[in-house]
Design an enzyme around this catalytic site. Structure first.
Site, mmCIF file in Angstrom:
data_model
loop_
_atom_site.group_PDB
_atom_site.id
_atom_site.type_symbol
_atom_site.label_atom_id
_atom_site.label_comp_id
_atom_site.label_asym_id
_atom_site.label_seq_id
_atom_site.Cartn_x
_atom_site.Cartn_y
_atom_site.Cartn_z
ATOM 1 N N HIS A 1 0.837 -1.201 0.000
ATOM 2 C CA HIS A 1 0.000 0.000 0.000
ATOM 3 C C HIS A 1 0.871 1.251 0.000
ATOM 4 C CE1 HIS A 1 -3.572 2.479 1.345
ATOM 5 N NE2 HIS A 1 -2.550 3.259 1.681
ATOM 6 N N GLU A 2 1.876 1.269 0.872
ATOM 7 C CA GLU A 2 2.718 2.462 0.973
ATOM 8 C C GLU A 2 3.510 2.692 -0.313
ATOM 9 O OE1 GLU A 2 2.345 4.626 3.070
ATOM 10 O OE2 GLU A 2 1.138 3.516 4.502
ATOM 11 N N HIS B 1 1.782 4.397 -3.124
ATOM 12 C CA HIS B 1 1.748 5.861 -3.121
ATOM 13 C C HIS B 1 2.878 6.406 -3.991
ATOM 14 C CE1 HIS B 1 -1.462 6.668 -0.339
ATOM 15 N NE2 HIS B 1 -0.940 5.893 0.588
#
Length: 633
Positions: A429-430, A433
């Site tokens: 998820h990170e 980004h």
């Protein structure tokens, strides 16, 4: 050559991180009494999809001898003949054959910082689609550089520090001229991780006017900010962009989702052709530790800004095999395993995304780009067991050429405490980004997902990729997934609803966004739509649960990887700070470019299911939903 032996949780990067809205990265400012949400950039972008573009360019004259940058430039000139602009130095041709060119509008030689134009050029050399947020009002007649009746940049820095209550001491700040027009770097400050910077730019305001501002850049760790301070009144802050994307994850790992699904397994030489120097070399130096071309992983118990001299496991024979037990406590007792796991997951995801087209020219994270385009010297700095927080994680994405930074925290939600590095979904998820911020608006512009709706999609993409990667052979369209359940020690996870194709289980619709005011909530709506889309394409093309896609003529041959490819290609097509409708259209255009619209109706049906169908309209306060399909579907 010694093989790399990694002891890590094996499984396709699986889960996403969930994080309560109260604890997302920007809440670091909230804890200082500042609501950064109120400073988000306004949405100004328009997008002309490939169908509309084909009609528009019929009346335009382009030379077959023009290269794709020249063709794009002619389109901008013909669309805004009275505007001045510059070509941003980050154009490239994607793996789908689409050329991406980005422009920045200028006035009196200064950038209008949130006025962008992106042009996508097809394989045939013609304009494929384009988007823009150019300012259409009246440009100030007076050149501010003549009278120079604007404030000193030091006052702007102090204004930003005061308005946002930043932990930066600026009493002794002095501005030193830097590269670029009216650009400065500040000496004599403390509290920021690097010297603050400022440059003079115009900014489009919500009311449709232009403001002359100092764009002040401050990296204070949990927030890496661009603060637009009025150049005539340093007490006025118009907007704020935060390069840091945060999430309170509760997640899972590559084939395995989290430690409850299996045991650590040793893997030898796991890199793909995306990492020609292996994971432990940058092509110039071979590192006997968790450092290489794509990432550098270390522990950071103090939460400080330095990383080069932080602790990393050492292994001259490149065998990184360390013990771990679910009952081990504290997490620092297994830091070697944790750092190795974080290094493995980050590199594995880098290699997967590379196969989809997130390569050097597209702005990926690598030290050595091997003369393949883009700017190097920007691997991902990934900190395990970072002491600057708990129950969270974040990723800072500066423009191409500057390293991304991931901070992974320990979780106090269970006894013993849990380490977020052991949930691949949090890491995925990170890192996503970084993917979305580099692709949307171009590698040189990391401020294109900072409006409320576009920022929400940034969170949604992170959830989607983490979920897509964790699918298992036994899964069907009736399979539901939570986010961050293991780290949060809560089987329901941290999102409002499970990711599900069942509208009773997850009732989110496009119009649900009308009542949502937080990026993670909005992101859940977007990820829910993408989850539906993925299962629709799996039903159409079948599913594969191998770690890597199989391509034929550049097209993934299974529905899961095809969805990931189309969603990623859409990021590069859409305008800076898009809304849901524009992002949907960009995915449809991505399918047109990749498959000649072979999946057009399948995509429309998936989005129409949750109200983003034909005729759906964007309005910041009153979005209009539609379950209709376009003619022909």
């Amino acid at each position: 050559m010694h093989g790399l032996l990694l002891a890590g949780l094996l499984a396709l990067p699986m889960n996403v991180l969930a994080h309560p809205a109260e604890q997302h990265a920007s809440n670091v400012l909230s804890r200082r009494g500042v609501d950064i949400e109120s400073f988000r950039l306004p949405l100004k972008a328009k997008y002309m999809d490939s169908d509309a573009t084909a009609q528009k360019i019929q009346a335009m004259s382009f030379s077959k001898d023009d290269d794709y940058v020249s063709t794009a430039t002619k389109l901008v000139k013909s669309t805004f003949p009275k505007s001045t602009f510059r070509v941003v130095d980050d154009h490239y041709i994607g793996t789908n054959g689409i050329g991406h060119v980005h422009f920045k509008q200028t006035a009196h030689g200064l950038d209008i910082d949130n006025s962008d134009f992106n042009v996508n050029i097809g394989r045939d050399g013609k304009v494929f689609s384009f988007g823009n947020s150019f300012f259409t009002g009246e440009i100030p007649k007076e050149n501010p550089m003549v009278k120079r009746a604007f404030s000193d940049p030091v006052k702007a820095l102090k204004g930003a520090v005061k308005a946002l209550n930043l932990p930066v001491k600026s009493d002794n700040a002095k501005a030193k001229t830097a590269a670029g027009k009216e650009s400065f770097e500040f000496m004599g400050t403390t509290g920021a991780l690097s010297a603050p910077k400022a440059n003079l730019v115009y900014l489009q305001k919500e009311d449709g006017s232009l403001a002359l501002t100092w764009k002040v850049e401050t990296d204070v760790g949990d927030n890496w900010l661009l603060t637009y301070v009025d150049a005539h009144n340093s007490e006025t802050v118009h907007n704020v962009v935060d390069y840091v994307a945060s999430a309170e994850y509760k997640v899972f790992a590559w084939g395995l989702n989290d430690p409850t699904e299996g045991n650590p397994t040793s893997i030898r030489d796991p890199w793909t052709d995306a990492s020609p120097y292996t994971w432990n070399s940058d092509g110039m130096t071979k590192y006997p530790t968790t450092r290489g071309n794509n990432a550098i992983a270390q522990d950071n118990p103090t939460g400080g800004s330095t990383y080069i001299n932080n602790y990393r496991p050492q292994s001259p024979n490149l065998i990184f095999s360390y013990p771990w037990s679910p009952t081990a406590t504290p997490p620092s007792s297994y830091k070697d395993f944790s750092i190795t796991q974080l290094f493995y997951t980050t590199n594995r995801y880098h290699d997967l995304l590379y196969s989809f087209g997130f390569n050097e020219a597209a702005g990926n994270f690598q030290v050595n780009n091997g003369n393949k385009g883009g700017k190097g010297n920007d691997f991902a700095i990934v900190n395990a067991q970072d002491g600057s927080g708990t129950n969270n994680a974040n990723f800072a994405t500066p423009p191409d050429g500057s390293p991304g930074r991931m901070r992974m925290y320990n979780w106090t939600t269970a006894r013993p405490n849990r380490d977020g590095c052991l949930e691949a979904g949090i890491v995925i998820h990170e890192y996503t980004h970084g993917l979305s911020n580099r692709l949307c608006g171009g590698p040189a512009n990391s401020a294109c997902l900072n409006a409320l709706e576009s920022g929400g999609m940034g969170e949604g993409w992170g959830d989607f990729y983490a979920t897509a990667i964790r699918l298992k052979p036994r899964d069907t369209k009736d399979t539901n997934y939570s986010m961050g359940a293991w780290a949060a020690n809560n089987p329901k996870g941290i999102r409002a609803y499970l990711y599900s194709t069942n509208l009773q289980t997850n009732p989110y619709m496009y119009t649900s966004v009308n009542s949502l005011r937080e990026v993670h909530q909005i992101g859940t709506v977007w990820a829910s739509m993408l989850y539906d889309l993925m299962w629709a394409l799996i039903e159409a093309h079948g599913g594969t649960y191998s770690a890597d896609p199989v391509f034929r003529n550049g097209v993934p041959q299974d529905g899961r990887h095809l969805t990931m490819k189309l969603v990623m290609d859409g990021m590069a097509l859409q305008p800076c700070n898009p809304n849901f409708v524009q992002a949907r259209d960009a995915i449809l255009d991505a399918d047109r470019a990749l498959t000649n619209s072979a999946n057009k109706c399948t995509i429309w049906k998936a989005f129409a299911k949750r109200g983003l169908g034909y005729g759906a309209k964007y309005d910041a306060r009153n979005r209009t939903g539609s379950n209709k399909l376009p003619p022909g579907c």
